[in-house]
Motif scaffolding. Sequence first.
Motif, short mmCIF file in Angstrom:
data_model
loop_
_atom_site.label_atom_id
_atom_site.label_comp_id
_atom_site.label_asym_id
_atom_site.label_seq_id
_atom_site.Cartn_x
_atom_site.Cartn_y
_atom_site.Cartn_z
N ALA A 4 1.91 67.42 44.21
CA ALA A 4 2.99 68.28 44.90
C ALA A 4 3.91 67.90 44.92
O ALA A 4 4.59 68.47 45.41
CB ALA A 4 1.34 68.19 46.48
N GLU A 5 4.16 66.59 44.93
CA GLU A 5 5.50 66.22 44.75
C GLU A 5 6.45 66.86 44.09
O GLU A 5 7.72 66.65 44.01
CB GLU A 5 5.83 64.68 44.37
N TYR A 6 6.13 66.87 42.63
CA TYR A 6 6.42 67.78 41.89
C TYR A 6 7.19 69.22 42.31
O TYR A 6 7.62 69.39 41.99
CB TYR A 6 5.31 67.59 40.14
N LEU A 7 5.80 69.90 42.60
CA LEU A 7 6.10 71.23 42.90
C LEU A 7 7.13 71.35 44.28
O LEU A 7 7.72 72.56 44.16
CB LEU A 7 4.68 72.00 43.42
N SER A 8 6.97 70.15 44.88
CA SER A 8 8.12 70.48 46.11
C SER A 8 9.23 70.45 46.24
O SER A 8 10.05 70.77 46.42
CB SER A 8 7.63 69.46 46.75
N LYS A 9 9.62 70.16 44.78
CA LYS A 9 11.18 69.99 44.05
C LYS A 9 11.68 71.01 43.69
O LYS A 9 13.17 71.52 43.22
CB LYS A 9 10.78 68.62 42.54
N MET A 10 10.78 72.39 43.86
CA MET A 10 11.11 73.46 42.52
C MET A 10 11.35 74.07 44.85
O MET A 10 12.16 74.82 44.32
CB MET A 10 10.12 74.06 41.98
N LYS A 11 11.38 73.67 45.23
CA LYS A 11 11.86 74.30 46.98
C LYS A 11 13.42 74.38 47.34
O LYS A 11 13.37 75.16 48.12
CB LYS A 11 11.21 74.51 47.76
N GLY A 12 13.77 73.40 46.20
CA GLY A 12 15.34 73.87 46.68
C GLY A 12 15.33 72.80 48.33
O GLY A 12 14.51 72.46 48.59
N SER A 13 17.19 72.14 47.94
CA SER A 13 17.32 71.27 49.80
C SER A 13 18.54 71.70 50.04
O SER A 13 18.24 71.31 50.89
CB SER A 13 16.73 69.78 48.56
N THR A 14 19.08 72.45 49.53
CA THR A 14 20.28 72.86 50.32
C THR A 14 20.21 74.39 50.68
O THR A 14 19.87 75.43 49.99
CB THR A 14 21.67 72.61 49.35
#
Length: 181
Positions: A4-14
């Motif tokens: 889940a942490e790995y996949l959450s990195k793919m949603k972008g942050s800005t």
Amino acid sequence: MTVAEYLSKMKGSTKSPPGVGAGELLWSWIGSVLGIGICGWISSRYFEPRDLTLLIGSFGASAVLVYGAIKSPLAQPRNLVGGHVVSGLVGVACWQLFGGTVWIAAALAVSLAIVAMLATKTLHPPGGATALIAVIGGAKVHNLGFLYAVIPAGAGAVVLLIVALLVNNLSKNRKYPEYWV
């Protein structure tokens, strides 16, 4: 790290960057039509009658950078010219050493071009295509040998640079380059 942490990195942050105004669109268009047009005209008039070319596909991507993303470190003169020349040299070497197995030569050309550009501070993403073209460009490109790194890769990049210097500085709101070396 969990899945889940790995996949959450793919949603972008800005958020995505803002759009550009009509002036930027116009200057980017003028630069790219002149830069690619001049390379094409010089190529058809002087180079192609001598079985050479001054126009390769990777220059389309260079035009995006040097006329549309002029502040990017990847669009600066050292990166534009150096990236194409370094990648051309790497691509030709990979073709000559591994051309019997095209997929190996192609993979090595692109990956080693990236490493060489990073090592020489000339990272220019279209350089990856320049290296790949040295491998898959066919007999006309292969027959150039290491001249490919000079003509078309280096000389064409210099034409794009000259046009970028002239056009990008016509507008009071644009300045190119940010730095030379």
